[in-house]
Motif scaffolding. Structure first.
Motif, mmCIF file in Angstrom:
data_model
loop_
_atom_site.group_PDB
_atom_site.id
_atom_site.type_symbol
_atom_site.label_atom_id
_atom_site.label_comp_id
_atom_site.label_asym_id
_atom_site.label_seq_id
_atom_site.Cartn_x
_atom_site.Cartn_y
_atom_site.Cartn_z
ATOM 1 N N UNK A 63 -7.432 50.839 -21.204
ATOM 2 C CA UNK A 63 -6.178 49.845 -21.652
ATOM 3 C C UNK A 63 -5.066 50.650 -22.248
ATOM 4 N N UNK A 64 -5.345 51.888 -23.147
ATOM 5 C CA UNK A 64 -4.210 52.351 -23.684
ATOM 6 C C UNK A 64 -3.227 53.045 -22.899
ATOM 7 N N UNK A 65 -3.425 53.028 -21.659
ATOM 8 C CA UNK A 65 -2.124 53.456 -20.682
ATOM 9 C C UNK A 65 -1.322 52.366 -20.575
ATOM 10 N N UNK A 66 -1.593 51.167 -20.881
ATOM 11 C CA UNK A 66 -0.692 49.898 -21.204
ATOM 12 C C UNK A 66 0.521 50.168 -21.909
ATOM 13 N N UNK A 67 0.367 51.019 -22.930
ATOM 14 C CA UNK A 67 1.545 51.325 -23.545
ATOM 15 C C UNK A 67 2.310 52.255 -23.039
ATOM 16 N N UNK A 68 2.155 52.768 -21.955
ATOM 17 C CA UNK A 68 3.062 53.899 -21.294
ATOM 18 C C UNK A 68 3.423 53.758 -20.049
ATOM 19 N N UNK A 69 3.294 52.220 -19.294
ATOM 20 C CA UNK A 69 3.738 51.927 -18.033
ATOM 21 C C UNK A 69 5.432 52.006 -17.776
ATOM 22 N N UNK A 70 6.020 52.085 -18.838
ATOM 23 C CA UNK A 70 7.353 52.125 -18.634
ATOM 24 C C UNK A 70 7.616 53.800 -18.367
ATOM 25 N N UNK A 71 6.911 54.722 -18.399
ATOM 26 C CA UNK A 71 6.942 56.083 -17.862
ATOM 27 C C UNK A 71 6.914 56.031 -16.415
ATOM 28 N N UNK A 72 5.736 55.446 -15.930
ATOM 29 C CA UNK A 72 5.366 55.359 -14.566
ATOM 30 C C UNK A 72 6.080 54.804 -13.630
ATOM 31 N N UNK A 73 5.417 54.445 -12.575
ATOM 32 C CA UNK A 73 6.119 53.718 -11.129
ATOM 33 C C UNK A 73 5.182 52.557 -10.920
ATOM 34 N N UNK A 74 5.673 51.504 -11.014
ATOM 35 C CA UNK A 74 5.084 49.929 -10.853
ATOM 36 C C UNK A 74 5.342 49.697 -9.287
ATOM 37 N N UNK A 92 -6.553 62.205 3.450
ATOM 38 C CA UNK A 92 -5.667 63.231 4.003
ATOM 39 C C UNK A 92 -4.576 63.329 3.255
ATOM 40 N N UNK A 93 -3.901 62.051 2.622
ATOM 41 C CA UNK A 93 -2.798 61.866 2.099
ATOM 42 C C UNK A 93 -2.807 62.570 0.557
ATOM 43 N N UNK A 94 -1.721 63.230 0.271
ATOM 44 C CA UNK A 94 -1.637 63.945 -1.071
ATOM 45 C C UNK A 94 -0.813 62.973 -1.891
ATOM 46 N N UNK A 95 -1.412 62.331 -3.030
ATOM 47 C CA UNK A 95 -0.657 61.584 -3.917
ATOM 48 C C UNK A 95 -0.192 62.339 -5.133
ATOM 49 N N UNK A 96 -1.112 63.075 -5.714
ATOM 50 C CA UNK A 96 -0.861 63.898 -6.915
ATOM 51 C C UNK A 96 -0.632 62.851 -8.018
ATOM 52 N N UNK A 97 -0.947 61.649 -8.125
ATOM 53 C CA UNK A 97 -0.927 60.986 -9.123
ATOM 54 C C UNK A 97 -2.186 60.285 -9.762
ATOM 55 N N UNK A 98 -2.162 59.847 -10.969
ATOM 56 C CA UNK A 98 -3.284 59.028 -11.510
ATOM 57 C C UNK A 98 -2.728 57.527 -11.191
ATOM 58 N N UNK A 135 0.074 50.999 -11.675
ATOM 59 C CA UNK A 135 1.088 51.808 -12.072
ATOM 60 C C UNK A 135 0.786 53.308 -11.752
ATOM 61 N N UNK A 136 1.686 54.183 -11.299
ATOM 62 C CA UNK A 136 1.538 55.422 -10.846
ATOM 63 C C UNK A 136 1.972 56.276 -11.772
ATOM 64 N N UNK A 137 1.178 57.513 -12.484
ATOM 65 C CA UNK A 137 1.524 58.220 -13.464
ATOM 66 C C UNK A 137 1.602 59.523 -12.705
ATOM 67 N N UNK A 138 2.362 60.365 -12.533
ATOM 68 C CA UNK A 138 2.503 61.848 -12.359
ATOM 69 C C UNK A 138 1.831 62.872 -13.421
#
Length: 228
Positions: A18-29, A42-48, A101-104
């Motif tokens: 849940x700590x990642x909730x503090x950083x969703x402004x950095x990611x893509x929703x 086979x798709x390469x996302x490269x994201x969390x 939320x996607x994080x690179x």
């Protein structure tokens, strides 16, 4: 830091972060409808992928086109698709309306630098998943089909069994297909084992519950198995 991890019975969500909730402004929703694919084989996302709401199923597509369930992830779970492995053929599909939320890689590094404790939460999550699948792999080699099913039911009883005077009840919707995928069996084999358990009046599986009529017999059979 000492932390004793609990043993997971079902591959569902595992440890939340849940700590990642503090950083969703950095990611893509992004929002997903039920049945929509977030990641194709086979798709390469490269994201969390951080699940804000809803639920996803993670599966592997075999070379002959079969879909093998791996695990599911609910609110505040992490689906790590930073690293892709050749031929892993993983797909992630929303099984209800969901938001993520996607994080690179760079965004995750920024988060880790800002809050080092998040690193431990993330590693803890990955370690629990690894432990679960190592344990599952060993059980597939060590135990007979009926023992694997019995161990699953007994584990669920220990986790959430409720006494109902003349029987024990585990409130859970667990289709035969899911039992088969978790235990590495064919669904027909699962049906036969469940039939034997019901015939012997040990337990029966309802749509939204598992009813244990003879707990002592179930305990006794966990290491022996049952004919089916």
């Amino acid at each position: 830091m000492e932390r004793i991890a609990k043993s997971y019975i079902l591959p569902d969500t595992f440890s939340r972060v849940p700590k990642l909730l503090n950083y969703i402004h950095l990611g893509s929703l992004r929002n997903y409808c039920k049945g929509e694919t977030i990641s194709q084989p086979g798709e390469v996302i490269g994201k969390v992928i951080f699940v804000l709401s809803g639920r996803f199923n993670i599966s592997r597509i075999t070379d002959d086109g079969r879909e093998i369930f791996v695990c599911s992830g609910g609110q505040h779970s992490v689906i790590n698709r930073l690293f892709e492995f050749e031929g892993d053929n993983v797909q992630v599909v929303a099984i209800e309306a969901s938001k993520v939320c996607f994080f690179s890689e760079n965004q995750m590094l920024t988060i880790f630098k800002h809050d080092e404790k998040t690193i431990f939460d993330f590693l803890y999550n990955e370690s629990i998943k690894l432990n679960y699948f190592i344990k599952l792999s060993c059980e597939l080699k060590l135990y007979t089909p009926s023992v694997r099913v019995l161990r699953l039911f007994y584990g669920l009883y220990n986790l959430n069994g409720q006494s109902k005077n003349l029987y024990w009840e585990i409130q859970i919707a667990l289709p035969n297909k899911v039992i088969a995928e978790i235990t590495g069996l064919h669904h027909v084999t699962v049906s036969k084992i469940l039939g034997s358990l019901k015939k012997e009046k040990i337990l029966s599986k309802k749509k939204n519950a598992i009813i244990i009529y003879n707990l002592e017999k179930l305990k006794d059979l966990v290491d022996k198995g049952i004919s089916y």
